[in-house]
Design a protein around this motif. Sequence first.
Motif, PDB file in Angstrom:
ATOM      1  N   SER A 193      -3.106   6.108 -11.084  1.00 22.19           N
ATOM      2  CA  SER A 193      -3.838   5.087 -10.323  1.00 22.19           C
ATOM      3  C   SER A 193      -3.798   3.726 -11.031  1.00 22.19           C
ATOM      4  N   LEU A 194      -3.590   3.718 -12.338  1.00 20.53           N
ATOM      5  CA  LEU A 194      -3.471   2.473 -13.090  1.00 20.53           C
ATOM      6  C   LEU A 194      -2.025   1.982 -13.131  1.00 20.53           C
ATOM      7  N   LEU A 195      -1.081   2.907 -13.357  1.00 17.65           N
ATOM      8  CA  LEU A 195       0.306   2.529 -13.569  1.00 17.65           C
ATOM      9  C   LEU A 195       1.072   2.272 -12.274  1.00 17.65           C
ATOM     10  N   ALA A 196       0.695   2.916 -11.175  1.00 14.39           N
ATOM     11  CA  ALA A 196       1.421   2.730  -9.915  1.00 14.39           C
ATOM     12  C   ALA A 196       1.337   1.280  -9.413  1.00 14.39           C
ATOM     13  N   PRO A 197       0.163   0.670  -9.345  1.00  9.82           N
ATOM     14  CA  PRO A 197       0.122  -0.735  -8.919  1.00  9.82           C
ATOM     15  C   PRO A 197       0.870  -1.670  -9.868  1.00  9.82           C
ATOM     16  N   LEU A 198       0.805  -1.388 -11.182  1.00 11.92           N
ATOM     17  CA  LEU A 198       1.541  -2.210 -12.143  1.00 11.92           C
ATOM     18  C   LEU A 198       3.044  -2.089 -11.920  1.00 11.92           C
ATOM     19  N   SER A 199       3.511  -0.878 -11.647  1.00 11.01           N
ATOM     20  CA  SER A 199       4.939  -0.658 -11.409  1.00 11.01           C
ATOM     21  C   SER A 199       5.407  -1.404 -10.170  1.00 11.01           C
ATOM     22  N   VAL A 200       4.638  -1.312  -9.099  1.00 10.21           N
ATOM     23  CA  VAL A 200       5.009  -1.994  -7.851  1.00 10.21           C
ATOM     24  C   VAL A 200       4.986  -3.505  -8.064  1.00 10.21           C
ATOM     25  N   GLU A 201       3.976  -4.003  -8.750  1.00  4.39           N
ATOM     26  CA  GLU A 201       3.883  -5.447  -8.995  1.00  4.39           C
ATOM     27  C   GLU A 201       5.049  -5.933  -9.854  1.00  4.39           C
ATOM     28  N   ALA A 202       5.449  -5.126 -10.856  1.00  9.51           N
ATOM     29  CA  ALA A 202       6.576  -5.504 -11.718  1.00  9.51           C
ATOM     30  C   ALA A 202       7.855  -5.618 -10.897  1.00  9.51           C
ATOM     31  N   ILE A 203       8.084  -4.671 -10.014  1.00  3.68           N
ATOM     32  CA  ILE A 203       9.295  -4.698  -9.188  1.00  3.68           C
ATOM     33  C   ILE A 203       9.243  -5.838  -8.185  1.00  3.68           C
ATOM     34  N   MET A 204       8.101  -6.048  -7.580  1.00  4.03           N
ATOM     35  CA  MET A 204       7.982  -7.124  -6.588  1.00  4.03           C
ATOM     36  C   MET A 204       8.132  -8.501  -7.244  1.00  4.03           C
ATOM     37  N   THR A 205       7.867  -8.577  -8.559  1.00  2.00           N
ATOM     38  CA  THR A 205       8.012  -9.843  -9.270  1.00  2.00           C
ATOM     39  C   THR A 205       9.480 -10.219  -9.460  1.00  2.00           C
ATOM     40  N   ILE A 206      10.355  -9.221  -9.642  1.00  2.00           N
ATOM     41  CA  ILE A 206      11.750  -9.530  -9.958  1.00  2.00           C
ATOM     42  C   ILE A 206      12.677  -9.518  -8.752  1.00  2.00           C
ATOM     43  N   ILE A 207      12.192  -9.118  -7.586  1.00  2.00           N
ATOM     44  CA  ILE A 207      13.067  -9.098  -6.406  1.00  2.00           C
ATOM     45  C   ILE A 207      12.569 -10.065  -5.347  1.00  2.00           C
ATOM     46  N   ASP A 208      13.420 -10.325  -4.391  1.00  2.00           N
ATOM     47  CA  ASP A 208      13.040 -11.080  -3.204  1.00  2.00           C
ATOM     48  C   ASP A 208      12.857 -10.054  -2.083  1.00  2.00           C
ATOM     49  N   GLU A 254       0.841  -1.213   0.000  1.00  2.00           N
ATOM     50  CA  GLU A 254       0.000   0.000   0.000  1.00  2.00           C
ATOM     51  C   GLU A 254       0.873   1.259   0.000  1.00  2.00           C
ATOM     52  N   SER A 255       1.897   1.277   0.830  1.00  2.00           N
ATOM     53  CA  SER A 255       2.805   2.427   0.886  1.00  2.00           C
ATOM     54  C   SER A 255       3.619   2.539  -0.398  1.00  2.00           C
ATOM     55  N   LEU A 256       4.033   1.409  -0.934  1.00  2.00           N
ATOM     56  CA  LEU A 256       4.804   1.423  -2.180  1.00  2.00           C
ATOM     57  C   LEU A 256       3.975   1.984  -3.330  1.00  2.00           C
ATOM     58  N   ILE A 257       2.705   1.613  -3.377  1.00  2.00           N
ATOM     59  CA  ILE A 257       1.815   2.125  -4.436  1.00  2.00           C
ATOM     60  C   ILE A 257       1.612   3.623  -4.276  1.00  2.00           C
ATOM     61  N   LYS A 258       1.477   4.084  -3.035  1.00  2.00           N
ATOM     62  CA  LYS A 258       1.323   5.526  -2.793  1.00  2.00           C
ATOM     63  C   LYS A 258       2.568   6.280  -3.250  1.00  2.00           C
ATOM     64  N   MET A 259       3.745   5.727  -2.966  1.00  2.00           N
ATOM     65  CA  MET A 259       4.990   6.386  -3.382  1.00  2.00           C
ATOM     66  C   MET A 259       5.118   6.392  -4.903  1.00  2.00           C
ATOM     67  N   ALA A 260       4.776   5.292  -5.542  1.00  2.00           N
ATOM     68  CA  ALA A 260       4.842   5.231  -7.002  1.00  2.00           C
ATOM     69  C   ALA A 260       3.855   6.209  -7.622  1.00  2.00           C
ATOM     70  N   SER A 261       2.677   6.311  -7.040  1.00  2.00           N
ATOM     71  CA  SER A 261       1.667   7.240  -7.533  1.00  2.00           C
ATOM     72  C   SER A 261       2.140   8.682  -7.385  1.00  2.00           C
ATOM     73  N   THR A 262       2.767   8.994  -6.259  1.00  2.00           N
ATOM     74  CA  THR A 262       3.308  10.342  -6.048  1.00  2.00           C
ATOM     75  C   THR A 262       4.369  10.662  -7.098  1.00  2.00           C
ATOM     76  N   SER A 263       5.218   9.705  -7.390  1.00  2.00           N
ATOM     77  CA  SER A 263       6.256   9.908  -8.398  1.00  2.00           C
ATOM     78  C   SER A 263       5.645  10.092  -9.788  1.00  2.00           C
ATOM     79  N   LEU A 264       4.627   9.306 -10.114  1.00  2.00           N
ATOM     80  CA  LEU A 264       3.994   9.404 -11.432  1.00  2.00           C
ATOM     81  C   LEU A 264       3.188  10.689 -11.598  1.00  2.00           C
ATOM     82  N   ASN A 265       2.759  11.297 -10.499  1.00  2.00           N
ATOM     83  CA  ASN A 265       1.970  12.524 -10.594  1.00  2.00           C
ATOM     84  C   ASN A 265       2.754  13.681 -11.193  1.00  2.00           C
ATOM     85  N   SER A 266       4.075  13.615 -11.196  1.00  2.00           N
ATOM     86  CA  SER A 266       4.869  14.681 -11.790  1.00  2.00           C
ATOM     87  C   SER A 266       5.238  14.374 -13.233  1.00  2.00           C
ATOM     88  N   LYS A 267       4.721  13.304 -13.782  1.00  2.00           N
ATOM     89  CA  LYS A 267       5.051  12.897 -15.147  1.00  2.00           C
ATOM     90  C   LYS A 267       3.888  13.210 -16.094  1.00  2.00           C
TER      91      LYS A 267
END
Length: 144
Positions: free
Chosen positions: A36-51, A16-29
């Motif tokens: 609201s669509l891209l932030a969860p996708l971004s977090v999920e993509a990163i969580m998929t490739i890391i432990d 939840e916090s990661l999505i909020k941070m990603a959304s804040t970052s995307l708001n300046s783009k």
Amino acid sequence: EVLTSISQPIKLSDTESLIKMASTSLNSKVVSQYSSLLAPLSVEAIMTIIDPETATNVNLKDIRVVAKVGGTVEDTKLIKGIVLTQRAQATGVHRVERAKVALIQFCLSPPKTDMDNQVVISDYTQMDRILREERATSSISARR
């Protein structure tokens, strides 16, 4: 120092916090209206490739964004795997199960033939030598 003193540690399990941070970052783009669509996708993509238990950094080269002509941002989806852009040849096969796939790090398209060749002859003896070699090569191929 100042940033370190005001920073707050965050756990990678707190999506939840990661999505909020990603959304804040995307708001300046440019895509701020789709944050609201891209932030969860971004977090999920990163969580998929890391432990999340051991990761301290993310190699963003492990994530690739592929834009397709004719789509919109709303059509964006996360593919967990490989996206092949080459079409299959007309083999008649429509479905393959338990296939073995090879990952090849070079272009699969056939190379284009280089037709821009030039021979510069500046002396009559060079021309004579080329003609002799041509005759010898053509007589060898004619015997076969």
